[in-house]
Design an enzyme around this catalytic site. Structure first.
Site, PDB file in Angstrom:
ATOM      1  N   ASP A 313       0.872  -1.157   0.000  1.00 24.32           N
ATOM      2  CA  ASP A 313       0.000   0.000   0.000  1.00 24.32           C
ATOM      3  C   ASP A 313       0.923   1.225   0.000  1.00 24.32           C
ATOM      4  OD1 ASP A 313      -2.383   1.588   0.395  1.00 24.32           O
ATOM      5  OD2 ASP A 313      -1.720   1.839   2.461  1.00 24.32           O
ATOM      6  N   THR A 315       0.106   4.953   1.096  1.00 23.09           N
ATOM      7  CA  THR A 315       0.020   5.913   2.188  1.00 23.09           C
ATOM      8  C   THR A 315       0.209   5.240   3.544  1.00 23.09           C
ATOM      9  OG1 THR A 315      -1.525   7.193   0.865  1.00 23.09           O
ATOM     10  CG2 THR A 315      -1.392   7.723   3.204  1.00 23.09           C
TER      11      THR A 315
END
Length: 644
Positions: A313, A315
Site C-alpha cells: 500500500d 500511504t
C-alpha cells in the site's frame, strides 16, 4: 465466546508447560537415581507427557483413520513399557511433548479484526421526511431514502449527494489520509466520515449491500480461503509407520529377538523429525522479534520464504502518511515566498483540514529555522507572534478557507473556489499547477485582495528508507508491486521514485483482493504490506500479510500474519532473508534426522543398539537439531547500516 476460546487455549498451553516441567524433573530423578522410589520416576513423564500423545493417536485413528506422527510415537512408547524400558519411554514422551508445545506456541494467535470491522458499521441514520428529520437504526434505511449527514458523523449507507458540499475521510475504503471534496452528484460510501460540511444524500445501497458490509464479507472469505500448512512429520507419518512396523516385524521373524524389534520402533520415533520445524521457527521468530517484527502466525515465515511478489500500500506504508508543503510559487512577484507562506498559514490557522494543518506546520518549521541563532539553537519565539491571528475566518467545505489577515482578504483553496470568486488562473499559473498535479501533488491556490498571487504544492513524502528497501528486495529476486487507493498521478510518481514498475492505482479493497488472488492462482505467491482498514481483506487473502503496527489500524494488524511493530520497513529484506534461511535450516534438520534414523535402524537390526542406547542416539539427534536451529537467532540483518 472469543474470550472463552482464548482462555481455554491459554489454559491448555499452561497445562502442557506444567506437565513438561514435571516430566523433565522425573527424568532427571530417574537417570541419576536421586530419590529412592518403589517405581521408576520416569513413569511421571510417561503419564504426564505420554498418555496425551497416545489418546490423541487413538482418537485420530478411530474417528478418521488419521495416521500422523503421534501413532508411531505411541507404538514406541507402548513397546518400551512392555519390555520394561521405562526411561526410554519417558524420554521419548518428553521430547515429543516438547515438540508439540513448540508447535502450539508458534500457532497461537488473536482474532479480533472482524469484530472491530463490525464496530465501524454505523448504528443510526438521520432520515428526512415530510414531517421533518427523524433518527432511525441504520438497518432500517431503504433504497431511495433521503438522509442528512452532519459534520463528524459516519455515512450510514452508500448513496449519492443531492445537496451540500463537504470533505469526506475515505481512509476506511481507500487508505488515503487526505479527505476528498464532495458535492451534489458525487457518491459516498458507508463507513466513511463526513468531516466539515453537512449534506443530504439519497440511499443507493443499504444493509448487506453497503460498502462496509461488503468489506466484512471480504475479510471473512479471505480468512476461510487461506489453507494452513501441515507439518512435514505428519505428511510422512503414514509411510514412516508402515516402514517402521515392517522393519520391526521382519527383524523379529528373522532373528526371533523381540528386543531388536522394540529398538527399531524406539529409534524410528521421529523426535528429531518433529522438532526440525518448530525449533527453527521459534528461533527465527525470536530473531524477527529483535528486528521489530511480531510474528502472529506460526507458519508465516515458512510461507514468506516462498513469495514471488511483495505488494505495498502507499500511504502510511511507503510514505509517511501526512501531507507536507513541497513547493511554493509566487505568481506575480508582488509578495515573497515567505510573505505568501505567512498569509497562507494565518488563513489556515483555525482550519481542521489536514492540508491546512500542513501549511501551518510548514510555516512554523521555516520560522523556527529562521530564528535559529548562530550556534544552531532556536531562539524562543512566542506562539502568538509566529502566525498572525485572522480577524475573520470562514471555512467553505470542499473548497477552502477565507480569512482577513490584517487589512488583507486572503483566500486559500482549490480551483473551484477560485472560479467561484471569479479568479481564473492565467496560462503560467495553469501550467504550474498542472505540473504539480502530474507529480501527484495537491495544489492550493492563494489569492490576496481579489488577485491570484501564489500556488502551494503539497504531497505525501516518501519514508527515507523506502528506496533502499525496494532495491534490496528486487536484488533478492522478489517483484515489488504498488497497490494503492490513491489516484494515478500520485501512485505513478511515487513508484517512479522507488523503481517500482508494477502499479495499480485507485484500488478498492476488492480490487486488491482480486489482483492478489489472480497472482496466487498463477503460482506467484504474494506478500501484502499495508496499514489501513481497507488493506485488511488483502492482508487476509495474501500468502503472507504484514501490517504496520505503529501507524496501522488495529483491524489491519489483526488481519495480518506479521506486524511491523516500529514501522521500520528497511528491515523487510532481513525478514525475507531470515525466512529463507529458516527453510534451509529446516531442510537440513530433516535430512540429518532422517539419515540418523536410517543408520540407527540398520544398527538396531544388526543387534548393535538396544532400546536405551537407541533412545539416547535419537535424543542426541534432537539436541543437535535444536542447536542448529538456535543459530538462526544470530542471523544478522540484511542491508544493515554501517552504524549497526
Amino acid at each position: 465466546m472469543k474470550y472463552l476460546e482464548a482462555f481455554l487455549e491459554w489454559g491448555g498451553i499452561k497445562r502442557e508447560i506444567i506437565c513438561l516441567v514435571l516430566g523433565g524433573i522425573s527424568l532427571i530423578i530417574s537417570i541419576f537415581d536421586l530419590i529412592p522410589l518403589p517405581f521408576d520416576a520416569a513413569w511421571a513423564a510417561i503419564i504426564l507427557c505420554g498418555i496425551p500423545i497416545i489418546l490423541e493417536a487413538v482418537i485420530g485413528l478411530v474417528t478418521a483413520f488419521d495416521i500422523k506422527a503421534d501413532v508411531l510415537v505411541s507404538l514406541a512408547l507402548i513397546a518400551s513399557v512392555v519390555i520394561g524400558e521405562d526411561f526410554a519411554a519417558g524420554e521419548v514422551a518428553f521430547i515429543m511433548q516438547l515438540g508439540g508445545l513448540l508447535e502450539d506456541l508458534t500457532v497461537a494467535r488473536a482474532r479480533a479484526g472482524i469484530e472491530k470491522l463490525v464496530h465501524l458499521t454505523p448504528r443510526t441514520a438521520r432520515r428526512l421526511t415530510g414531517a421533518g428529520e427523524e433518527t432511525i437504526p441504520a438497518q432500517q434505511v431503504k433504497v431511495g431514502d433521503l438522509l442528512r449527514v452532519l459534520p463528524g458523523e459516519t455515512v450510514p449507507v452508500d448513496g449519492v449527494i443531492v445537496s451540500g458540499q463537504t470533505s469526506i475521510n475515505q481512509a476506511v475504503m481507500t487508505g488515503e489520509s487526505l479527505p476528498v471534496d464532495k458535492e451534489a452528484g458525487d457518491e459516498v460510501s458507508s463507513g466513511t466520515v463526513n468531516q466539515f460540511g453537512s449534506f443530504d444524500m439519497k440511499a443507493s445501497r443499504v444493509g448487506e449491500d453497503s460498502s462496509i458490509q461488503r468489506m466484512i464479507r471480504l475479510v471473512q472469505s479471505a480468512d476461510a480461503g487461506k489453507a494452513k500448512i501441515v507439518g512435514l512429520a505428519d505428511r510422512w507419518a503414514t509411510w514412516i509407520v508402515v516402514i517402521a512396523l515392517c522393519a520391526a516385524g521382519l527383524t523379529w521373524l528373522v532373528t526371533g529377538e523381540i528386543i531388536r524389534s522394540v529398538t527399531i520402533l524406539v529409534v524410528f520415533c521421529p523426535c528429531a523429525l518433529v522438532l526440525a520445524t518448530p525449533t527453527a521457527i521459534m528461533a527465527a521468530i525470536g530473531n524477527a522479534t529483535k528486528h521489530g517484527f511480531l510474528v502472529r502466525e506460526g507458519d508465516a515465515l515458512e510461507r514468506l520464504a516462498g513469495v514471488a511478489r511483495i505488494c505495498f500500500d502507499k500511504t502510511g506504508t511507503l510514505t509517511c502518511g501526512t501531507p507536507r508543503v513541497t513547493d511554493l510559487v509566487s505568481l506575480t512577484g508582488k509578495y515573497t515566498q515567505e510573505e505568501l507562506l505567512e498569509m497562507a498559514a494565518a488563513a489556515e490557522l483555525r482550519s481542521e483540514h489536514p492540508l491546512g494543518k500542513a501549511v501551518v506546520a510548514c510555516f512554523k518549521e521555516n520560522r523556527k529555522a529562521g530564528n535559529a541563532s548562530a550556534d544552531g539553537k532556536a531562539e524562543p519565539v512566542a506562539e502568538k507572534n509566529q502566525i498572525p491571528q485572522p480577524g475573520t475566518f470562514e471555512m467553505i467545505p470542499g473548497r477552502g478557507v477565507k480569512a482577513r489577515i490584517g487589512d488583507r482578504q486572503v483566500l486559500a483553496g482549490n480551483l473551484e473556489m477560485m472560479t467561484e470568486q471569479q479568479l481564473t488562473p492565467d496560462r503560467r499559473a495553469a501550467e504550474t499547477a498542472q505540473k504539480y498535479l502530474k507529480e501527484g501533488c495537491t495544489v492550493i491556490y492563494l489569492a490576496v485582495d481579489g488577485a491570484l498571487e501564489g500556488i502551494l504544492a503539497l504531497a505525501d513524502t516518501l519514508r527515507p528508507e523506502a528506496g533502499e528497501m525496494i532495491g534490496q528486495l528486487s536484488a533478492m529476486h522478489v517483484e515489488p508491486v504498488l497497490l494503492t487507493g490513491d489516484h494515478k498521478n500520485a501512485a505513478e510518481h511515487i513508484a517512479s521514485q522507488l523503481g517500482i514498475h508494477t502499479v495499480h492505482p485507485e484500488c478498492l479493497p476488492e480490487d486488491k483482493m482480486k489482483w492478489i488472488s489472480g497472482s496466487q492462482a498463477a503460482r506467484m505467491p504474494v506478500c501484502m504490506v499495508g496499514d489501513g482498514v481497507n488493506d485488511a481483506p488483502a492482508l487476509k487473502m495474501a500468502h503472507v500479510g504484514i501490517a504496520m503496527g505503529g501507524v496501522g489500524s488495529d483491524i489491519a494488524v489483526d488481519a495480518a500474519d506479521i506486524a511491523l511493530v516500529d514501522d521500520e520497513i528497511r528491515q523487510l529484506p532481513h525478514l525475507l532473508a531470515l525466512s529463507r534461511r529458516m527453510m534451509r535450516t529446516i531442510k537440513l534438520n530433516l535430512t540429518f534426522s532422517m539419515t540418523l534414523n536410517v543408520v540407527a535402524i540398520l544398527l538396531a537390526m544388526s543387534g548393535i543398539l538396544n532400546p536405551v542406547v537407541g533412545a539416547l542416539v535419537h535424543n542426541a539427534g534432537s539436541v543437535l537439531v535444536i542447536i542448529n536451529s538456535a543459530l538462526l537467532l544470530r542471523c544478522r540483518a540484511e542491508g544493515r547500516s554501517k552504524r549497526g
